[in-house]
Design a protein around this motif. Structure first.
Motif, PDB file in Angstrom:
ATOM      1  N   GLY A   1      20.942  -1.804  22.615  1.00  0.00           N
ATOM      2  CA  GLY A   1      21.363  -2.268  23.930  1.00  0.00           C
ATOM      3  C   GLY A   1      22.787  -1.938  24.318  1.00  0.00           C
ATOM      4  N   CYS A   2      23.324  -0.851  23.790  1.00  0.00           N
ATOM      5  CA  CYS A   2      24.674  -0.459  24.174  1.00  0.00           C
ATOM      6  C   CYS A   2      24.720  -0.136  25.669  1.00  0.00           C
ATOM      7  N   GLU A   3      25.802  -0.542  26.313  1.00  0.00           N
ATOM      8  CA  GLU A   3      25.948  -0.359  27.748  1.00  0.00           C
ATOM      9  C   GLU A   3      26.155   1.097  28.122  1.00  0.00           C
ATOM     10  N   THR A   4      26.782   1.866  27.256  1.00  0.00           N
ATOM     11  CA  THR A   4      26.976   3.297  27.462  1.00  0.00           C
ATOM     12  C   THR A   4      26.606   4.011  26.168  1.00  0.00           C
TER      13      THR A   4
ATOM     14  N   PRO B   1      15.909  -5.263  -2.969  1.00  0.00           N
ATOM     15  CA  PRO B   1      15.408  -6.082  -1.881  1.00  0.00           C
ATOM     16  C   PRO B   1      14.886  -7.415  -2.402  1.00  0.00           C
ATOM     17  N   THR B   2      15.069  -8.453  -1.608  1.00  0.00           N
ATOM     18  CA  THR B   2      14.532  -9.761  -1.939  1.00  0.00           C
ATOM     19  C   THR B   2      13.167  -9.883  -1.277  1.00  0.00           C
ATOM     20  N   ALA B   3      12.482 -10.977  -1.523  1.00  0.00           N
ATOM     21  CA  ALA B   3      11.173 -11.180  -0.917  1.00  0.00           C
ATOM     22  C   ALA B   3      11.259 -11.132   0.602  1.00  0.00           C
ATOM     23  N   ALA B   4      12.372 -11.578   1.169  1.00  0.00           N
ATOM     24  CA  ALA B   4      12.525 -11.599   2.620  1.00  0.00           C
ATOM     25  C   ALA B   4      12.653 -10.194   3.194  1.00  0.00           C
ATOM     26  N   THR B   5      13.155  -9.224   2.427  1.00  0.00           N
ATOM     27  CA  THR B   5      13.376  -7.899   2.983  1.00  0.00           C
ATOM     28  C   THR B   5      12.250  -6.929   2.684  1.00  0.00           C
ATOM     29  N   LYS B   6      11.381  -7.227   1.774  1.00  0.00           N
ATOM     30  CA  LYS B   6      10.310  -6.300   1.455  1.00  0.00           C
ATOM     31  C   LYS B   6       9.423  -6.039   2.666  1.00  0.00           C
ATOM     32  N   SER B   7       9.264  -7.019   3.531  1.00  0.00           N
ATOM     33  CA  SER B   7       8.427  -6.842   4.708  1.00  0.00           C
ATOM     34  C   SER B   7       9.179  -6.178   5.852  1.00  0.00           C
ATOM     35  N   ALA B   8      10.482  -6.097   5.764  1.00  0.00           N
ATOM     36  CA  ALA B   8      11.278  -5.503   6.831  1.00  0.00           C
ATOM     37  C   ALA B   8      11.539  -4.039   6.512  1.00  0.00           C
ATOM     38  N   ALA B   9      10.514  -3.213   6.643  1.00  0.00           N
ATOM     39  CA  ALA B   9      10.621  -1.801   6.312  1.00  0.00           C
ATOM     40  C   ALA B   9      11.548  -1.099   7.289  1.00  0.00           C
ATOM     41  N   PRO B  10      12.310  -0.098   6.808  1.00  0.00           N
ATOM     42  CA  PRO B  10      13.165   0.658   7.706  1.00  0.00           C
ATOM     43  C   PRO B  10      12.344   1.401   8.750  1.00  0.00           C
TER      44      PRO B  10
ATOM     45  N   THR C   1      15.263  -7.172  13.936  1.00  0.00           N
ATOM     46  CA  THR C   1      13.910  -7.473  14.429  1.00  0.00           C
ATOM     47  C   THR C   1      13.371  -6.319  15.267  1.00  0.00           C
ATOM     48  N   GLU C   2      14.249  -5.584  15.930  1.00  0.00           N
ATOM     49  CA  GLU C   2      13.836  -4.439  16.750  1.00  0.00           C
ATOM     50  C   GLU C   2      13.642  -3.168  15.933  1.00  0.00           C
ATOM     51  N   LEU C   3      14.540  -2.937  14.976  1.00  0.00           N
ATOM     52  CA  LEU C   3      14.593  -1.658  14.273  1.00  0.00           C
ATOM     53  C   LEU C   3      14.007  -1.676  12.871  1.00  0.00           C
ATOM     54  N   GLY C   4      13.847  -2.847  12.285  1.00  0.00           N
ATOM     55  CA  GLY C   4      13.467  -2.918  10.876  1.00  0.00           C
ATOM     56  C   GLY C   4      14.711  -2.712  10.031  1.00  0.00           C
TER      57      GLY C   4
END
Length: 152
Positions: free
Chosen positions: A58-61, A34-43, A130-133
């Motif tokens: 947001g899948c329609e079905t 992970p880079t510095a940008a991804t360390k804060s984006a935890a799964p 941004t929604e899921l990490g």
């Protein structure tokens, strides 16, 4: 004679089991750093079902199941602005093995806790992040040349 053998084998079996458990807790391989940008984006804190993952993006079905094996389920779905390939896994080891194989052919994947998705266009995948990490892992086309995947 059965008891002494059981006692002798008991300790090595326990040690081996503990070593395997600790190795599994150590995380994936060092291929995707992970880079510095991804360390804060935890799964995502919890694994998701294929259906929950489809709803979250947001899948329609409900996702149309495109494959099911012993360790993962794969589905396809569309939202208003993207086409998604969604994959959920029973184990983190199975997830890493799938990613290692998939990345040999190139691609970009949003990777979470025992789930992976890919979207066309890529901007939809970044929005889903941004929604899921999770972390976005990208590899060169035809990674058979020995290049390791990069996380961003």
């Amino acid at each position: 004679m059965y008891r002494p053998v059981r006692r002798l084998l008991g300790a090595p079996v326990c040690v081996a089991a503990a070593a395997l458990l600790l190795a599994g807790c150590g995380g994936g391989g060092d291929d995707a750093k992970p880079t510095a940008a991804t360390k804060s984006a935890a799964p995502s804190a919890r694994p998701m079902t294929l259906e929950a993952l489809g709803k979250a993006v947001g899948c329609e079905t409900a996702p149309k199941e495109a494959g099911k094996t012993l360790d993962y389920r794969q589905g396809l779905c569309d939202s208003a602005d993207a086409e998604y390939v969604l994959v959920t896994f029973d184990t983190t080891e199975g997830q890493r093995a799938w990613l290692d194989t998939a990345q040999m052919y190139g691609g970009v994947y949003l990777v979470g806790n025992r789930w992976v998705l890919s979207a066309d266009p890529r901007s939809a995948m970044e929005k889903a992040r941004t929604e899921l990490g999770g972390t976005i892992e990208e590899s060169a086309q035809n990674g058979l040349n020995g290049a390791s995947p990069e996380a961003s």
